[in-house]
Design an enzyme around this catalytic site. Structure first.
Site, PDB file in Angstrom:
ATOM      1  N   GLU A 272       0.629  -0.833   0.189  1.00  0.00           N
ATOM      2  CA  GLU A 272       0.171  -0.238  -0.186  1.00  0.00           C
ATOM      3  C   GLU A 272       0.933   1.695  -0.121  1.00  0.00           C
ATOM      4  O   GLU A 272       1.839   0.868   0.632  1.00  0.00           O
ATOM      5  CB  GLU A 272      -1.271  -0.149   1.687  1.00  0.00           C
ATOM      6  N   LYS A 333      -9.126   1.068  -3.305  1.00  0.00           N
ATOM      7  CA  LYS A 333     -10.008   0.651  -2.098  1.00  0.00           C
ATOM      8  C   LYS A 333     -11.062   0.848  -1.780  1.00  0.00           C
ATOM      9  O   LYS A 333     -11.813   2.330  -2.454  1.00  0.00           O
ATOM     10  CB  LYS A 333      -8.843   1.763  -1.028  1.00  0.00           C
ATOM     11  N   CYS A 383      -5.313  -3.146   2.697  1.00  0.00           N
ATOM     12  CA  CYS A 383      -4.530  -2.942   4.379  1.00  0.00           C
ATOM     13  C   CYS A 383      -6.671  -3.283   5.442  1.00  0.00           C
ATOM     14  O   CYS A 383      -6.146  -4.791   5.186  1.00  0.00           O
ATOM     15  CB  CYS A 383      -5.080  -0.910   4.624  1.00  0.00           C
TER      16      CYS A 383
END
Length: 530
Positions: A272, A333, A383
Site C-alpha cells: 500500500e 480501495k 489494509c
C-alpha cells in the site's frame, strides 16, 4: 458466581475484558488463544447471570467491552500521538472514547440478556449467543464499521475453525458465546448429575466429527496451474519519513524502483502506497519505465499508489502491469478507514489536529474485477479491508470468475511493529478459512507473508526489516465455500436474522411465562376467596 454489586464485579469484568483482548494475540508470541477467549467470555456470562438488575448487567458488559477493546486496539495511540502529532492526553482520550462508544453495543446486549434471560440453561445460552452476535454485527456495520478484534478471530487455530467456511468469523463467535454461557451456568449439582457435561461432550464430539468430515472432503485436489512465484516487497520506510520529500519519498522511489526492475519472480508486489506520490508527482518517466519493464516477458507487478487529482478526487489504489495489457489494471480501495482515509461528518475539527497526509479519499466500487495472471484470478484488498469478509465475498457470486488468490497490500507502520501486525495476520488467516483461498500479503513493515488455503503461514518475512520475500502460492479454484455463497448474495443478513430470532424467542417465552404466572396468581386468589 455471586458477585452482586460494588466495585468487585466491575474489576472482574475489566480483567475478563483484558483476557479477551489477550486471547486474540497473546503478548510475546502474538498467537491467538481460543480457550482463553471462551473462558473470559464465560466470566462475563457469569457476571451477567449474577447481576441483580438489567441496568447493572449492562454496566458489567460495558466495563468488559471497554477493557477488551482498549486492550485490543490501544496501538491507535501510536498513530494519533507519535505520527499524527496529537498531544498524548488527547490521544489517550480518543482511543478510550472509541472503546467506550463501541462497548455500548455490548452494554445493550448485557442489559437485554438480564431482562430476558430464561430459566433453562439451553435457552439462556441461545439468548446470550444471539445478543453477542448482534453486538458483534453492529460493530462490523454501524458508522462504516470498526470490527477489529472480533472474538471469533481467536479460534483461527482452534476446533471452532472448522465452522469458518460455513458461517464465517461471526458465526464462530456465536458458537463460542453459546459455549461460554453453558460453562457459566454449570453448578455443582450439574457436575454430579453429569447432564451439563454430557451436553458439552456431545457438542465437542459433534465439532470433532464435523472437522474430520470437512478435512477429508476438502482433500488436496490436483492444482490446475503450477504454483505462482512471488516477490513480496517490504520497504520498511519509517512512518514519520514516508511522505517526507527529503527522506522517505526518495528512499521509497529508489528502493522500490530497484526491486521492481530486477526482481526475479512471476509476480512482484509492492505494498500500500509503496510509491507515496501521485503519478503526476513522480519523476518524469518513472512510472512509464515500470510499465515498459512489465510489457513483455513472463513477469507482472502490482503496486500500491495513490491516484487522482484535486478535481476528480483521490483514491488509495493498486496498479497492475502485465504483458499483453493495453492499459494498467486498477483496483481502488472500497472500505476506507475513518479519519485516516475519510473524514466523518462533523469531525473535520478533529482531523485538523492531526499531521497525517492523504486524509480524504474516494471509494472504489464493491466487487471489482480480479487481476488475471498465469491462470490465477488475484483479488486485491488494501489494509484493513480484509476485516470485511462479507465485502470480499462480493467477488465470489459467480464461481467461474471467483478469485483463486486473495492479496492484501498494507501499511500498518502507523501502529508500530507490535501486536497490530500479529492481529492483522490472524485476520487474514481467518479469511483464507472462510473462502478456502490462499492470501498473499505485501506490507511496509509486516507481516509480509503467504498463507495457504488452510490458514497456515507458509512463508514470512521478518517484521521491521527491508527486503523481498521470495515465495510461491498455489491458487485454489473450483467450488466455493458455503460462507462465500451466501455472503455473496446476502452479506451478513442471515446472521442478523439468527441473532434476532434468538432474542425474539426469548422475549416471547418470557412473555408467556409472565402470563402464566399472572394467571396462576389470579387463580390462586379466586381459590382463596371461594
Amino acid at each position: 458466581m455471586r458477585a452482586r454489586g460494588g466495585i468487585l464485579p466491575a474489576l472482574l469484568a475489566c480483567a475478563a475484558g483484558l483476557a479477551q483482548a489477550a486471547s486474540l494475540a497473546w503478548p510475546g508470541s502474538g498467537q491467538p488463544v481460543w480457550g482463553l477467549q471462551i473462558l473470559s467470555l464465560a466470566v462475563l456470562a457469569a457476571l451477567l447471570q449474577a447481576a441483580p438488575r438489567p441496568r447493572s448487567a449492562g454496566a458489567r458488559a460495558w466495563w468488559f467491552g471497554t477493557a477488551w477493546l482498549s486492550g485490543t486496539f490501544w496501538w491507535l495511540f501510536i498513530s494519533l500521538h507519535t505520527y499524527g502529532g496529537l498531544p498524548a492526553p488527547l490521544g489517550v482520550l480518543a482511543v478510550a472514547g472509541l472503546a467506550v462508544f463501541l462497548a455500548s453495543y455490548y452494554a445493550i446486549a448485557g442489559l437485554l440478556y438480564r431482562a430476558l434471560a430464561p430459566a433453562s440453561r439451553l435457552g439462556a445460552a441461545l439468548l446470550f449467543a444471539g445478543l453477542w452476535l448482534l453486538a458483534e454485527l453492529a460493530r462490523n456495520t454501524l458508522w462504516t464499521g470498526f470490527p477489529w478484534g472480533a472474538g471469533g478471530y481467536a479460534h483461527v487455530d482452534g476446533p471452532l475453525a472448522v465452522l469458518a467456511p460455513l458461517v464465517g468469523v461471526y458465526g464462530i463467535g456465536f458458537v463460542a458465546a453459546f459455549l461460554a454461557m453453558l460453562l457459566a451456568r454449570l453448578h455443582l449439582a450439574d457436575a454430579r448429575s453429569g447432564r451439563a457435561w454430557l451436553l458439552l461432550a456431545v457438542l465437542a464430539l459433534g465439532l470433532g466429527g464435523l472437522y474430520g468430515w470437512h478435512d477429508r472432503s476438502r482433500g488436496d485436489s490436483a492444482p490446475a496451474h503450477a504454483p505462482l512465484t512471488l516477490a513480496l516487497l517490504q520497504g520498511n520506510i519509517p512512518q514519520d519519513e514516508k511522505f517526507q520529500p527529503g527522506s522517505g519519498v526518495p528512499t521509497a522511489l529508489h528502493w522500490y524502483g530497484e526491486q521492481l526492475a530486477h526482481a526475479d519472480a512471476s509476480l512482484v508486489v509492492a505494498p500500500e502506497t509503496a510509491l507515496p506520490l501521485l503519478p503526476q508527482q513522480l519523476p518524469p518517466g518513472y512510472l512509464e519505465a515500470i510499465a515498459r519493464r512489465y510489457s513483455h516477458g513472463e513477469q507482472a507487478a502490482l503496486i500500491g499508489i495513490p491516484l487522482g487529482d484535486l478535481k476528480t478526487g483521490y483514491t488509495n489504489s493498486v496498479l497492475g502491469f502485465a504483458p499483453g495489457r493495453s492499459a494498467p489494471y486498477r483496483y481502488d480501495k472500497h472500505h476506507l478507514v475513518p479519519f485516516g482515509e475519510f473524514i466523518p461528518p462533523l469531525f473535520r475539527w478533529f482531523t485538523e489536529l492531526l499531521d497525517i497526509p492523504l486524509g480524504d479519499f474516494g471509494r472504489g466500487p464493491l466487487g471489482q474485477a480480479s487481476f488475471v495472471w498465469h491462470g490465477e484470478r488475484i483479488a486485491p484488498n488494501i489494509c484493513y479491508e480484509d476485516l470485511f469478509g462479507d465485502e470480499i465475498a462480493a467477488q465470489f457470486r459467480v464461481p467461474e470468475t471467483a478469485p483463486t488468490v486473495l492479496l492484501n497490500l498494507s501499511n500498518i507502520g502507523w501502529f508500530g511493529t507490535g501486536l497490530a501486525i500479529d492481529q492483522h495476520l490472524t485476520i487474514s488467516r481467518m479469511r483464507t478459512l472462510e473462502f478456502d483461498r490462499p492470501m498473499v500479503r505485501a506490507t511496509n513493515t509486516g507481516a509480509t507473508a503467504v498463507i495457504d488455503h488452510r490458514g497456515v503461514v507458509t512463508h514470512r518475512l521478518a517484521r521491521a526489516t527491508r527486503g523481498a520475500l521470495y515465495a510461491s502460492v498455489q491458487g485454489q479454484g473450483g467450488a466455493i465455500t458455503p460462507f462465500a455463497w451466501w455472503a455473496a448474495r446476502w452479506r451478513l443478513q442471515p446472521l442478523w436474522i439468527l441473532g434476532a430470532i434468538c432474542v425474539l424467542v426469548a422475549f416471547f417465552v418470557r412473555g408467556n411465562r409472565a402470563r402464566r404466572s399472572r394467571k396462576a396468581s389470579l387463580q390462586s386468589g379466586l381459590d382463596v376467596s371461594i
